[in-house]
Design a protein around this motif. Structure first.
Motif, PDB file in Angstrom:
ATOM      1  N   ASP A   1       0.812  -1.219   0.000  1.00 49.37           N
ATOM      2  CA  ASP A   1       0.000   0.000   0.000  1.00 49.37           C
ATOM      3  C   ASP A   1       0.847   1.271   0.000  1.00 49.37           C
ATOM      4  O   ASP A   1       0.395   2.324  -0.473  1.00 49.37           O
ATOM      5  CB  ASP A   1      -0.962  -0.014   1.192  1.00 49.37           C
ATOM      6  CG  ASP A   1      -1.921  -1.199   1.137  1.00 49.37           C
ATOM      7  OD1 ASP A   1      -2.163  -1.706   0.019  1.00 49.37           O
ATOM      8  OD2 ASP A   1      -2.406  -1.629   2.203  1.00 49.37           O
ATOM      9  N   ARG A   2       2.076   1.192   0.520  1.00 50.49           N
ATOM     10  CA  ARG A   2       2.973   2.354   0.442  1.00 50.49           C
ATOM     11  C   ARG A   2       3.297   2.664  -1.013  1.00 50.49           C
ATOM     12  O   ARG A   2       3.358   3.826  -1.425  1.00 50.49           O
ATOM     13  CB  ARG A   2       4.253   2.089   1.226  1.00 50.49           C
ATOM     14  CG  ARG A   2       4.049   1.921   2.728  1.00 50.49           C
ATOM     15  CD  ARG A   2       5.380   1.770   3.469  1.00 50.49           C
ATOM     16  NE  ARG A   2       6.225   0.709   2.914  1.00 50.49           N
ATOM     17  CZ  ARG A   2       6.085  -0.580   3.211  1.00 50.49           C
ATOM     18  NH1 ARG A   2       5.120  -0.972   4.045  1.00 50.49           N
ATOM     19  NH2 ARG A   2       6.893  -1.484   2.699  1.00 50.49           N
ATOM     20  N   GLU A   3       3.542   1.603  -1.785  1.00 54.58           N
ATOM     21  CA  GLU A   3       3.834   1.805  -3.203  1.00 54.58           C
ATOM     22  C   GLU A   3       2.605   2.349  -3.931  1.00 54.58           C
ATOM     23  O   GLU A   3       2.726   3.167  -4.848  1.00 54.58           O
ATOM     24  CB  GLU A   3       4.311   0.497  -3.842  1.00 54.58           C
ATOM     25  CG  GLU A   3       5.688   0.071  -3.367  1.00 54.58           C
ATOM     26  CD  GLU A   3       6.189  -1.171  -4.082  1.00 54.58           C
ATOM     27  OE1 GLU A   3       5.474  -1.689  -4.976  1.00 54.58           O
ATOM     28  OE2 GLU A   3       7.295  -1.629  -3.751  1.00 54.58           O
TER      29      GLU A   3
ATOM     30  N   TYR B   1      -9.518   1.853  -3.027  1.00 54.62           N
ATOM     31  CA  TYR B   1      -8.192   1.606  -3.602  1.00 54.62           C
ATOM     32  C   TYR B   1      -7.073   1.529  -2.566  1.00 54.62           C
ATOM     33  O   TYR B   1      -5.966   1.103  -2.884  1.00 54.62           O
ATOM     34  CB  TYR B   1      -7.820   2.729  -4.583  1.00 54.62           C
ATOM     35  CG  TYR B   1      -8.796   2.930  -5.709  1.00 54.62           C
ATOM     36  CD1 TYR B   1      -8.744   2.134  -6.853  1.00 54.62           C
ATOM     37  CD2 TYR B   1      -9.766   3.924  -5.639  1.00 54.62           C
ATOM     38  CE1 TYR B   1      -9.634   2.321  -7.890  1.00 54.62           C
ATOM     39  CE2 TYR B   1     -10.672   4.122  -6.675  1.00 54.62           C
ATOM     40  CZ  TYR B   1     -10.601   3.320  -7.793  1.00 54.62           C
ATOM     41  OH  TYR B   1     -11.483   3.500  -8.823  1.00 54.62           O
ATOM     42  N   ALA B   2      -7.312   1.924  -1.346  1.00 57.05           N
ATOM     43  CA  ALA B   2      -6.228   2.148  -0.393  1.00 57.05           C
ATOM     44  C   ALA B   2      -5.501   0.879   0.021  1.00 57.05           C
ATOM     45  O   ALA B   2      -4.329   0.934   0.402  1.00 57.05           O
ATOM     46  CB  ALA B   2      -6.779   2.864   0.853  1.00 57.05           C
ATOM     47  N   THR B   3      -6.145  -0.272  -0.040  1.00 58.66           N
ATOM     48  CA  THR B   3      -5.508  -1.529   0.347  1.00 58.66           C
ATOM     49  C   THR B   3      -5.469  -2.487  -0.847  1.00 58.66           C
ATOM     50  O   THR B   3      -6.288  -2.377  -1.766  1.00 58.66           O
ATOM     51  CB  THR B   3      -6.256  -2.212   1.500  1.00 58.66           C
ATOM     52  OG1 THR B   3      -7.556  -2.609   1.039  1.00 58.66           O
ATOM     53  CG2 THR B   3      -6.386  -1.269   2.686  1.00 58.66           C
TER      54      THR B   3
ATOM     55  N   ALA C   1      -8.714  -4.234  -1.342  1.00 58.85           N
ATOM     56  CA  ALA C   1      -9.707  -3.398  -2.024  1.00 58.85           C
ATOM     57  C   ALA C   1      -9.397  -3.298  -3.509  1.00 58.85           C
ATOM     58  O   ALA C   1     -10.308  -3.378  -4.351  1.00 58.85           O
ATOM     59  CB  ALA C   1      -9.735  -2.005  -1.388  1.00 58.85           C
ATOM     60  N   ARG C   2      -8.122  -3.136  -3.838  1.00 58.47           N
ATOM     61  CA  ARG C   2      -7.761  -2.986  -5.263  1.00 58.47           C
ATOM     62  C   ARG C   2      -8.030  -4.261  -6.048  1.00 58.47           C
ATOM     63  O   ARG C   2      -8.490  -4.204  -7.192  1.00 58.47           O
ATOM     64  CB  ARG C   2      -6.291  -2.569  -5.383  1.00 58.47           C
ATOM     65  CG  ARG C   2      -6.017  -1.159  -4.862  1.00 58.47           C
ATOM     66  CD  ARG C   2      -4.614  -0.686  -5.234  1.00 58.47           C
ATOM     67  NE  ARG C   2      -3.565  -1.502  -4.645  1.00 58.47           N
ATOM     68  CZ  ARG C   2      -3.060  -1.342  -3.425  1.00 58.47           C
ATOM     69  NH1 ARG C   2      -3.559  -0.387  -2.622  1.00 58.47           N
ATOM     70  NH2 ARG C   2      -2.085  -2.111  -2.968  1.00 58.47           N
ATOM     71  N   THR C   3      -7.728  -5.406  -5.464  1.00 58.79           N
ATOM     72  CA  THR C   3      -8.021  -6.657  -6.181  1.00 58.79           C
ATOM     73  C   THR C   3      -9.525  -6.888  -6.265  1.00 58.79           C
ATOM     74  O   THR C   3     -10.022  -7.427  -7.257  1.00 58.79           O
ATOM     75  CB  THR C   3      -7.333  -7.860  -5.505  1.00 58.79           C
ATOM     76  OG1 THR C   3      -7.716  -7.901  -4.128  1.00 58.79           O
ATOM     77  CG2 THR C   3      -5.822  -7.761  -5.625  1.00 58.79           C
TER      78      THR C   3
END
Length: 398
Positions: free
Chosen positions: A254-256, A276-278, A281-283
């Motif tokens: 998540d830093r990237e 989108y933050a994790t 969540a993005r997957t």
């Protein structure tokens, strides 16, 4: 300071080989200094010689897997041909064969027979499925073994499984045969005896299937085919750029993602957006995530995209063609290209991947013509010109 010799200098390998698996194994041995004598049929030789004519009239597979070898054209079905072969084996350290299952045994060239006759010999049998079991006598070409090993089932898109674009089963077997020879030679240095080495294409490729195999056996579900995407990480895919290229990027944490959103996408609000933050969540929102990334990279050409991604510390790569690999700036900067001779003239070839700093340069000898060394090898065995002429007249040599 004296240069260290190549590690296999003084080792002689005799190979009754064809196609890719055994020839690619013995080419590794030749690169490290071994003398490799390739035994071929007089009527056309290794059938890989006729696969194509892409390398200035020569077959690309053959050029790749057979540099640095001596070729003798010998009919092993004729007792006189086998007598010549045994003359070569009497002075050999290693024998490698990948004939059709059972063919070597019928000729007395299986590893068990040869090790009994030549106790210091390392004798290698490369097969498709192994010497026993219900598949022992099945034809085993690379793509067939890719299918049997399940590689095709995990390669491709959700809609379409595809084979690997390289002969993965052949290469896997070749590299295990190569390392098996090295191990057996080390053991011989201790015991004084050679021994048998057995490698099958299925066993080799099944080992390479370790991740999806263990994932399926222990997790209960086969990994999904995801094309260039990653099954459990997002964004991790290739995206089109404004100049028609494609750039692959991988966000590992998540830093990237925060750096990507702020420095590349120029959408800093996405760093905190719950959608989108994790990574979870993005997957879970993969289509939206990919759309956001694709829209941003689609405004940049490939150089701009790579520059921004690298400045942000995001792992990335160009989706290169084979032609782009041939001109890759990293290979050029590290001086990885050489020329090897061949019957068609000089051909570009890559240095072997194994580097031995401080030692002699790898042996990158010529690609041999069929039977190019037949007469010199026979004379070295003490055969007179009249005998050689008789064998040639009778079709025993070529």
């Amino acid at each position: 300071m004296a240069t260290e010799p190549l590690p296999l200098d003084g080792i002689t390998v005799v190979a009754v080989e064809q196609a890719v698996s055994a020839p690619f194994a013995t080419r590794q041995l030749a690169d490290l200094g071994a003398r490799v004598i390739k035994v071929e049929r007089p009527d056309g030789g290794d059938f890989a010689r006729a696969y194509d004519t892409a390398a200035h009239g020569l077959a690309s597979h053959f050029v790749w897997a057979n540099r640095g070898k001596e070729s003798i054209a010998l009919d092993l079905k004729d007792p006189r041909g086998r007598e010549v072969l045994h003359g070569l084996l009497a002075g050999a350290d290693v024998f490698v064969q990948n004939l059709a299952q059972g063919a070597a045994a019928r000729l007395g060239l299986d590893s068990a027979s040869l090790c009994a006759r030549y106790p210091r010999l390392v004798a290698v049998d490369v097969s498709g499925y192994g010497a026993e079991g219900p598949y022992a006598h099945k034809r085993a070409y690379d793509m067939l073994v890719q299918c049997e090993a399940g590689l095709v089932s995990v390669t491709g898109t959700p809609e379409q499984p595809v084979k690997a674009g390289i002969p993965a089963a052949d290469i896997a077997a070749a590299m295990y045969a190569f390392s098996g020879v090295l191990a057996a030679l080390l053991r011989r240095g201790v015991t004084g005896r050679g021994g048998r080495v057995e490698v099958s294409m299925l066993d080799a490729l099944a080992e390479w299937m370790g991740h999806p195999l263990h994932h399926t056996m222990h997790g209960g579900q086969q990994p999904a085919r995801t094309g260039l995407a990653h099954a459990v990480i997002a964004p991790y895919d290739a995206y089109a750029t404004a100049d028609g290229d494609r750039v692959l990027l991988s966000v590992q944490n998540d830093r990237e993602w925060r750096r990507l959103a702020e420095q590349v996408l120029e959408r800093p609000e996405l760093a905190e957006d719950p959608a989108y933050a994790t990574n979870a969540a993005r997957t879970g929102n993969r289509e939206k995530t990919d759309a956001v990334v694709a829209e941003a990279l689609g405004r940049l050409d490939a150089d701009e995209a790579i520059g921004r991604l690298e400045a942000a510390g995001i792992a990335c790569a160009r989706l290169n063609s084979v032609a782009q690999l041939a001109g890759h700036p990293q290979l050029a900067a590290r001086d990885r290209w050489r020329e090897v001779d061949s019957p068609a003239g000089p051909l570009r070839a890559l240095l072997p991947p194994i580097g031995l700093p401080g030692g002699a340069a790898p042996h990158m000898g010529a690609v041999p013509a069929l039977g190019e060394h037949t007469e010199s090898l026979l004379r070295a065995l003490g055969m007179a010109d009249a005998q050689i002429s008789e064998l040639r007249r009778d079709g025993v040599i070529g």
